[in-house]
Design a protein around this motif. Structure first.
Motif, PDB file in Angstrom:
ATOM      1  N   ASP A 160       0.905  -1.176   0.104  1.00  0.00           N
ATOM      2  CA  ASP A 160       0.066   0.198  -0.007  1.00  0.00           C
ATOM      3  C   ASP A 160       0.760   1.219  -0.020  1.00  0.00           C
ATOM      4  O   ASP A 160       0.316   2.386  -0.285  1.00  0.00           O
ATOM      5  CB  ASP A 160      -0.949  -0.006   1.308  1.00  0.00           C
ATOM      6  CG  ASP A 160      -0.029  -0.125   2.539  1.00  0.00           C
ATOM      7  OD1 ASP A 160       0.332  -1.246   2.786  1.00  0.00           O
ATOM      8  OD2 ASP A 160      -0.233   0.793   3.458  1.00  0.00           O
ATOM      9  N   ARG A 161       2.000   1.028   0.360  1.00  0.00           N
ATOM     10  CA  ARG A 161       3.000   2.213   0.202  1.00  0.00           C
ATOM     11  C   ARG A 161       3.642   2.383  -1.362  1.00  0.00           C
ATOM     12  O   ARG A 161       4.627   3.481  -1.563  1.00  0.00           O
ATOM     13  CB  ARG A 161       4.147   2.033   1.279  1.00  0.00           C
ATOM     14  CG  ARG A 161       3.890   2.065   2.368  1.00  0.00           C
ATOM     15  CD  ARG A 161       2.961   3.312   3.181  1.00  0.00           C
ATOM     16  NE  ARG A 161       2.543   3.155   4.474  1.00  0.00           N
ATOM     17  CZ  ARG A 161       1.291   3.203   4.819  1.00  0.00           C
ATOM     18  NH1 ARG A 161       0.285   3.031   3.682  1.00  0.00           N
ATOM     19  NH2 ARG A 161       0.706   3.108   5.987  1.00  0.00           N
ATOM     20  N   LEU A 162       3.113   1.843  -2.245  1.00  0.00           N
ATOM     21  CA  LEU A 162       3.557   1.890  -3.674  1.00  0.00           C
ATOM     22  C   LEU A 162       3.368   3.248  -4.047  1.00  0.00           C
ATOM     23  O   LEU A 162       4.453   3.312  -4.959  1.00  0.00           O
ATOM     24  CB  LEU A 162       2.861   1.036  -4.651  1.00  0.00           C
ATOM     25  CG  LEU A 162       3.179   0.494  -5.806  1.00  0.00           C
ATOM     26  CD1 LEU A 162       4.434  -0.324  -5.707  1.00  0.00           C
ATOM     27  CD2 LEU A 162       2.136  -0.188  -6.816  1.00  0.00           C
ATOM     28  N   ALA A 163       2.604   4.207  -3.718  1.00  0.00           N
ATOM     29  CA  ALA A 163       2.520   5.497  -4.512  1.00  0.00           C
ATOM     30  C   ALA A 163       3.695   6.180  -3.943  1.00  0.00           C
ATOM     31  O   ALA A 163       4.043   7.149  -4.900  1.00  0.00           O
ATOM     32  CB  ALA A 163       1.113   6.156  -3.922  1.00  0.00           C
ATOM     33  N   ASP A 164       4.523   6.063  -2.900  1.00  0.00           N
ATOM     34  CA  ASP A 164       5.588   6.569  -2.399  1.00  0.00           C
ATOM     35  C   ASP A 164       6.774   6.124  -3.120  1.00  0.00           C
ATOM     36  O   ASP A 164       7.765   6.889  -2.898  1.00  0.00           O
ATOM     37  CB  ASP A 164       5.780   6.762  -0.888  1.00  0.00           C
ATOM     38  CG  ASP A 164       4.658   7.447  -0.285  1.00  0.00           C
ATOM     39  OD1 ASP A 164       4.304   8.451  -0.595  1.00  0.00           O
ATOM     40  OD2 ASP A 164       4.123   6.854   0.910  1.00  0.00           O
TER      41      ASP A 164
END
Length: 311
Positions: A260-264
């Motif tokens: 879920d931290r892929l966007a960063d």
């Protein structure tokens, strides 16, 4: 946890009380080497992360320099404690007739007591290291007033500059320990700014670049700085192969744990494009691209977004 740390501080106080008591009893400078040896033994047992772990590491010049430096620091601490004790004895006009082994035993007792209270090797299993734990305790006992990001960043910048005392190839675990300890005195956001500024202006040393790669890919830090695209910024700012390899390996682990931290994190296409330009980190970057692609596929599954929001 806090009760254990307060016991640890009490046990550590015994270390200094030994030479203080020796000074009150009128013992001279001939006892200093004995107490310096006890102080160094305390460091070896309670702060093993500071010392080389193999004979080959001990043969390196920087290891001997570190030992000499620590010996001089402990010599100063013992001399100050002994001097204060002699001053107290002189002012009070008291010089108790006690055997030398009593103050020596008091100092030495600090080592087994502190070791029973604190296991320094648990740092490898996720436990905080001694310096970080004591820093947290001191911060809670004497909390700093709320301040703005500018002041916190100035504090963080001084701490980051001190990282240059570490070896250029310092282990990621050691850097993470230092960074978490620093964050107790400032904040992870301030550390992010303090680490990235020298990278952007080209003044960052190798250890600072490694520290930024470690900090940006720390799961706890990424959670705190969610939405800041910190890992992506570090990826775009790094140019040397060894630091990029470190970043890529840690970022791959990060997205495997927290998709879920892929966007960063950077895009897989950008990672593959950089892999072609930096042969020294090609394998690690290729593995990172695969991990990012897998994380993207995992997040595309129904319900993945809701699960990710709970982390």
């Amino acid at each position: 946890m806090q009760a254990r740390l307060r016991l640890l501080k009490g046990a550590t106080a015994l270390l200094y009380f030994g030479p203080l008591l020796a000074g009150i009893a009128g013992f001279g400078w001939r006892v200093v080497p004995l107490f310096v040896g006890i102080f160094l033994l305390w460091l070896f047992i309670l702060r093993p992360q500071q010392w080389p772990r193999t004979l080959a590491d001990w043969s390196r010049p920087e290891a001997l320099i570190a030992l000499l430096t620590q010996s001089l620091v402990q010599l100063l601490l013992v001399a100050v404690s002994l001097g204060i004790g002699r001053g107290i004895g002189g002012v009070l006009g008291v010089m108790p007739a006690i055997p030398l082994m009593l103050p020596v035993a008091v100092s030495f007792l600090s080592i087994p007591l502190a070791r029973m209270i604190w296991d320094p090797w648990r740092a490898d299993a996720g436990e905080v290291v001694l310096d970080e734990a004591l820093a947290r305790l001191e911060a809670e006992e004497d909390p700093a007033p709320a301040d703005d990001l500018k002041r916190r960043t100035e504090v963080a910048a001084r701490m980051v500059a001190a990282l240059d005392r570490l070896p250029a190839e310092a282990a990621p675990e050691l850097l993470a320990d230092h960074l978490h300890a620093m964050a107790t005195q400032t904040s992870h956001e301030a550390l992010r700014v303090a680490l990235m500024d020298p990278i952007y202006d080209g003044s960052a040393t190798a250890v600072v670049r490694r520290a930024a790669a470690v900090h940006a890919t720390d799961p706890a830090v990424v959670d705190v700085l969610k939405g800041s695209t910190y890992p992506m910024a570090v990826f775009r700012a790094l140019t040397d192969g060894s630091t990029l390899a470190l970043f890529a390996a840690r970022c791959a682990d990060l997205v495997a744990q927290k998709p879920d931290r892929l966007a960063d994190c950077p895009d897989p296409e950008d990672v593959m494009a950089l892999a072609a330009r930096v042969p020294g980190a090609a394998a690690e970057l290729a593995a990172l691209a695969k991990a990012l692609t897998r994380a993207k596929a995992a997040m595309a599954k129904p319900g993945a977004l809701a699960k990710g929001g709970q982390s």
